[in-house]
Design a protein around this motif. Structure first.
Motif, PDB file in Angstrom:
ATOM      1  N   ALA A 287       6.240   9.358  -5.939  1.00 55.94           N
ATOM      2  CA  ALA A 287       5.961   7.923  -5.851  1.00 55.94           C
ATOM      3  C   ALA A 287       6.547   7.329  -4.571  1.00 55.94           C
ATOM      4  O   ALA A 287       5.923   6.483  -3.921  1.00 55.94           O
ATOM      5  N   ILE A 288       7.744   7.782  -4.189  1.00 54.08           N
ATOM      6  CA  ILE A 288       8.363   7.300  -2.953  1.00 54.08           C
ATOM      7  C   ILE A 288       7.536   7.724  -1.742  1.00 54.08           C
ATOM      8  O   ILE A 288       7.340   6.942  -0.802  1.00 54.08           O
ATOM      9  N   SER A 289       7.024   8.950  -1.758  1.00 55.78           N
ATOM     10  CA  SER A 289       6.197   9.405  -0.641  1.00 55.78           C
ATOM     11  C   SER A 289       4.919   8.574  -0.541  1.00 55.78           C
ATOM     12  O   SER A 289       4.469   8.235   0.565  1.00 55.78           O
ATOM     13  N   ALA A 290       4.328   8.241  -1.682  1.00 57.48           N
ATOM     14  CA  ALA A 290       3.118   7.411  -1.674  1.00 57.48           C
ATOM     15  C   ALA A 290       3.422   6.014  -1.132  1.00 57.48           C
ATOM     16  O   ALA A 290       2.612   5.432  -0.385  1.00 57.48           O
ATOM     17  N   GLU A 291       4.585   5.479  -1.501  1.00 53.48           N
ATOM     18  CA  GLU A 291       4.983   4.162  -1.000  1.00 53.48           C
ATOM     19  C   GLU A 291       5.171   4.171   0.509  1.00 53.48           C
ATOM     20  O   GLU A 291       4.764   3.244   1.212  1.00 53.48           O
ATOM     21  N   ARG A 292       5.783   5.222   1.014  1.00 51.80           N
ATOM     22  CA  ARG A 292       5.976   5.321   2.465  1.00 51.80           C
ATOM     23  C   ARG A 292       4.650   5.392   3.198  1.00 51.80           C
ATOM     24  O   ARG A 292       4.474   4.805   4.262  1.00 51.80           O
ATOM     25  N   TYR A 293       3.700   6.113   2.624  1.00 56.83           N
ATOM     26  CA  TYR A 293       2.380   6.229   3.241  1.00 56.83           C
ATOM     27  C   TYR A 293       1.634   4.891   3.206  1.00 56.83           C
ATOM     28  O   TYR A 293       1.067   4.466   4.213  1.00 56.83           O
ATOM     29  N   VAL A 294       1.651   4.223   2.054  1.00 57.24           N
ATOM     30  CA  VAL A 294       0.970   2.935   1.927  1.00 57.24           C
ATOM     31  C   VAL A 294       1.585   1.902   2.866  1.00 57.24           C
ATOM     32  O   VAL A 294       0.886   1.075   3.451  1.00 57.24           O
ATOM     33  N   CYS A 295       2.907   1.973   3.019  1.00 56.84           N
ATOM     34  CA  CYS A 295       3.623   1.030   3.882  1.00 56.84           C
ATOM     35  C   CYS A 295       3.105   1.065   5.311  1.00 56.84           C
ATOM     36  O   CYS A 295       2.948   0.020   5.955  1.00 56.84           O
ATOM     37  N   ILE A 296       2.822   2.256   5.801  1.00 52.83           N
ATOM     38  CA  ILE A 296       2.428   2.372   7.206  1.00 52.83           C
ATOM     39  C   ILE A 296       0.913   2.413   7.383  1.00 52.83           C
ATOM     40  O   ILE A 296       0.388   2.020   8.425  1.00 52.83           O
ATOM     41  N   ALA A 297       0.187   2.866   6.358  1.00 48.55           N
ATOM     42  CA  ALA A 297      -1.269   2.955   6.468  1.00 48.55           C
ATOM     43  C   ALA A 297      -1.958   1.641   6.118  1.00 48.55           C
ATOM     44  O   ALA A 297      -2.992   1.300   6.698  1.00 48.55           O
ATOM     45  N   PHE A 298      -1.383   0.897   5.183  1.00 55.18           N
ATOM     46  CA  PHE A 298      -1.969  -0.380   4.756  1.00 55.18           C
ATOM     47  C   PHE A 298      -0.869  -1.443   4.734  1.00 55.18           C
ATOM     48  O   PHE A 298      -0.480  -1.922   3.659  1.00 55.18           O
ATOM     49  N   PRO A 299      -0.357  -1.829   5.896  1.00 55.09           N
ATOM     50  CA  PRO A 299       0.786  -2.751   5.942  1.00 55.09           C
ATOM     51  C   PRO A 299       0.506  -4.121   5.336  1.00 55.09           C
ATOM     52  O   PRO A 299       1.409  -4.735   4.764  1.00 55.09           O
ATOM     53  N   VAL A 300      -0.719  -4.606   5.451  1.00 54.70           N
ATOM     54  CA  VAL A 300      -1.053  -5.931   4.897  1.00 54.70           C
ATOM     55  C   VAL A 300      -1.004  -5.895   3.374  1.00 54.70           C
ATOM     56  O   VAL A 300      -0.398  -6.762   2.725  1.00 54.70           O
ATOM     57  N   LYS A 301      -1.641  -4.893   2.778  1.00 60.03           N
ATOM     58  CA  LYS A 301      -1.639  -4.777   1.319  1.00 60.03           C
ATOM     59  C   LYS A 301      -0.233  -4.475   0.798  1.00 60.03           C
ATOM     60  O   LYS A 301       0.124  -4.886  -0.302  1.00 60.03           O
ATOM     61  N   TYR A 302       0.553  -3.753   1.587  1.00 56.77           N
ATOM     62  CA  TYR A 302       1.896  -3.388   1.150  1.00 56.77           C
ATOM     63  C   TYR A 302       2.774  -4.624   0.986  1.00 56.77           C
ATOM     64  O   TYR A 302       3.650  -4.662   0.111  1.00 56.77           O
ATOM     65  N   ARG A 303       2.552  -5.632   1.816  1.00 55.91           N
ATOM     66  CA  ARG A 303       3.371  -6.847   1.756  1.00 55.91           C
ATOM     67  C   ARG A 303       2.914  -7.815   0.665  1.00 55.91           C
ATOM     68  O   ARG A 303       3.523  -8.859   0.472  1.00 55.91           O
ATOM     69  N   SER A 304       1.852  -7.484  -0.039  1.00 56.11           N
ATOM     70  CA  SER A 304       1.379  -8.362  -1.101  1.00 56.11           C
ATOM     71  C   SER A 304       2.405  -8.434  -2.229  1.00 56.11           C
ATOM     72  O   SER A 304       2.866  -7.403  -2.728  1.00 56.11           O
ATOM     73  N   PRO A 305       2.795  -9.644  -2.634  1.00 55.31           N
ATOM     74  CA  PRO A 305       3.804  -9.774  -3.704  1.00 55.31           C
ATOM     75  C   PRO A 305       3.319  -9.244  -5.048  1.00 55.31           C
ATOM     76  O   PRO A 305       4.127  -8.970  -5.936  1.00 55.31           O
ATOM     77  N   LYS A 306       1.993  -9.093  -5.203  1.00 53.31           N
ATOM     78  CA  LYS A 306       1.462  -8.600  -6.470  1.00 53.31           C
ATOM     79  C   LYS A 306       1.760  -7.119  -6.691  1.00 53.31           C
ATOM     80  O   LYS A 306       1.696  -6.635  -7.821  1.00 53.31           O
ATOM     81  N   ARG A 307       2.077  -6.389  -5.624  1.00 47.29           N
ATOM     82  CA  ARG A 307       2.293  -4.963  -5.757  1.00 47.29           C
ATOM     83  C   ARG A 307       3.509  -4.649  -6.626  1.00 47.29           C
ATOM     84  O   ARG A 307       3.552  -3.626  -7.301  1.00 47.29           O
ATOM     85  N   ILE A 308       4.485  -5.536  -6.614  1.00 44.77           N
ATOM     86  CA  ILE A 308       5.683  -5.310  -7.403  1.00 44.77           C
ATOM     87  C   ILE A 308       5.362  -5.323  -8.894  1.00 44.77           C
ATOM     88  O   ILE A 308       6.045  -4.680  -9.708  1.00 44.77           O
ATOM     89  N   ILE A 309       4.288  -6.041  -9.258  1.00 39.49           N
ATOM     90  CA  ILE A 309       3.904  -6.132 -10.668  1.00 39.49           C
ATOM     91  C   ILE A 309       3.440  -4.781 -11.195  1.00 39.49           C
ATOM     92  O   ILE A 309       3.668  -4.441 -12.362  1.00 39.49           O
ATOM     93  N   TYR A 310       2.793  -3.999 -10.337  1.00 40.85           N
ATOM     94  CA  TYR A 310       2.271  -2.704 -10.775  1.00 40.85           C
ATOM     95  C   TYR A 310       3.327  -1.599 -10.745  1.00 40.85           C
ATOM     96  O   TYR A 310       3.137  -0.547 -11.342  1.00 40.85           O
ATOM     97  N   THR A 311       4.409  -1.842 -10.063  1.00 39.18           N
ATOM     98  CA  THR A 311       5.425  -0.800  -9.912  1.00 39.18           C
ATOM     99  C   THR A 311       6.141  -0.504 -11.220  1.00 39.18           C
ATOM    100  O   THR A 311       6.363   0.666 -11.563  1.00 39.18           O
ATOM    101  N   ILE A 312       6.507  -1.547 -11.943  1.00 44.19           N
ATOM    102  CA  ILE A 312       7.251  -1.355 -13.190  1.00 44.19           C
ATOM    103  C   ILE A 312       6.428  -0.580 -14.221  1.00 44.19           C
ATOM    104  O   ILE A 312       6.946   0.377 -14.838  1.00 44.19           O
ATOM    105  N   PRO A 313       5.154  -0.921 -14.459  1.00 43.57           N
ATOM    106  CA  PRO A 313       4.363  -0.091 -15.387  1.00 43.57           C
ATOM    107  C   PRO A 313       4.247   1.367 -14.954  1.00 43.57           C
ATOM    108  O   PRO A 313       4.220   2.265 -15.795  1.00 43.57           O
TER     109      PRO A 313
END
Length: 306
Positions: free
Chosen positions: A101-127
């Motif tokens: 999961a951490i590796s996927a987060e690192r990839y999303v952070c650099i590949a899709f920086p705009v979507k990564y900064r979306s505050p809604k992403r934190i909602i999906y992390t806990i589930p």
């Protein structure tokens, strides 16, 4: 690896792992809680869960120390052997998924920086974290139940005591029925908790490095640290989890329990010592906390010396 190391080697590895990792795990747990409380992001939540996974292993590691000190003879109440099997498997399974999961987060952070900064992403992390814990708990229980399957052809001396898989060594001899049911389960475990996660990590970190090297605005030192973290994580993932999971594949093919499985499993225990490197590379708060602790230690040493 035809034979397992002596119990003394196991005991030494357990003690070194505990002494090195436990203080760092507590420090990482504190850093994650502090950062999540101030400004939570998905990768911090995954790192917190990885820390919890390590702490579960470390808290109950003294049980393994006692077993190794007793020359792998189980001198504790037998119900603790059942419990030890469960709590020993749980962190191994969860660590591989949270590292993925951490590796996927690192990839999303650099590949899709705009979507990564979306505050809604934190909602999906806990589930996602809850789903991982449910999956690993169910898998550990499933392996536990399979390993304790009774056999009508079992020796009379084992009627009052069930068997568990290595390296618990409560009982290391499997009946034919147990092996028949256990090998497919362990192979499935290897696919779900190692082979697929490892391929995912390779995809994420290879693309992470490829994109990172094309970004001119990132400082060279920061870029090298990120690349080193990615390659180091892949190396840790492979060296820690590959031998144990390959033993499942070998056992399924040969229909025999590999004698070196206990040796392979010990590498998964050592994995707890490698996680601080990942925390140090990713978390600025972790680096600051380590510097503060190091400075305080030097000050105490200088005071006592004077």
């Amino acid at each position: 690896m035809s034979e397992d190391p002596s119990p003394t080697v196991f005991l030494a590895i357990y003690i070194v792992t505990f002494l090195i990792r436990f203080p760092n795990s507590v420090l990482a747990f504190y850093s994650c809680i502090r950062k999540i409380h101030s400004k939570p992001i998905p990768i911090d939540i995954f790192m917190l869960n990885l820390t919890i996974s390590d702490l579960i292993l470390l808290i109950f590691l003294p049980i393994k120390m006692k077993e190794a000190a007793d020359n792998m003879v189980w001198n504790m109440p037998f119900f603790m052997c059942h419990f030890d099997l469960f709590v020993y498997l749980l962190p191994i399974y969860s660590s591989s998924l949270f590292l993925t999961a951490i590796s996927a987060e690192r990839y999303v952070c650099i590949a899709f920086p705009v979507k990564y900064r979306s505050p809604k992403r934190i909602i999906y992390t806990i589930p996602i974290c809850v789903a991982i814990w449910v999956l690993v708990t169910a898998s550990a229980v499933f392996v536990y139940k399979t390993a304790y399957t009774d056999s009508g052809v079992a020796d009379n001396t084992t009627k009052r005591q069930t068997q568990v898989i290595e390296p618990q060594r409560c009982y290391s001899d499997f009946t034919v029925k147990q092996l028949t049911e256990l090998f497919p389960v362990l192979l499935s475990i290897a696919v779900v908790f190692f082979f697929l996660p490892f391929l995912t990590c390779c995809f994420c970190y290879i693309n992470f490095i490829r994109i990172l090297l094309k970004l001119p605005l990132i400082k060279r030192q920061r870029r090298l640290r990120a690349v080193g973290m990615a390659l180091g994580t892949l190396l840790v993932f492979a060296s820690s989890f590959a031998p144990y999971n390959i033993s499942h594949l070998v056992g399924f093919i040969t229909k025999e329990n590999p004698k070196w499985r206990a040796t392979a499993l010990i590498l998964s225990t050592i994995n707890a010592c490698y996680d601080p490197i990942i925390f140090f590379c990713i978390s600025k708060e972790m680096r600051s906390a380590i510097k503060v602790c190091a400075k305080a230690s030097f000050q105490i040493y200088a005071y006592l010396k004077s």
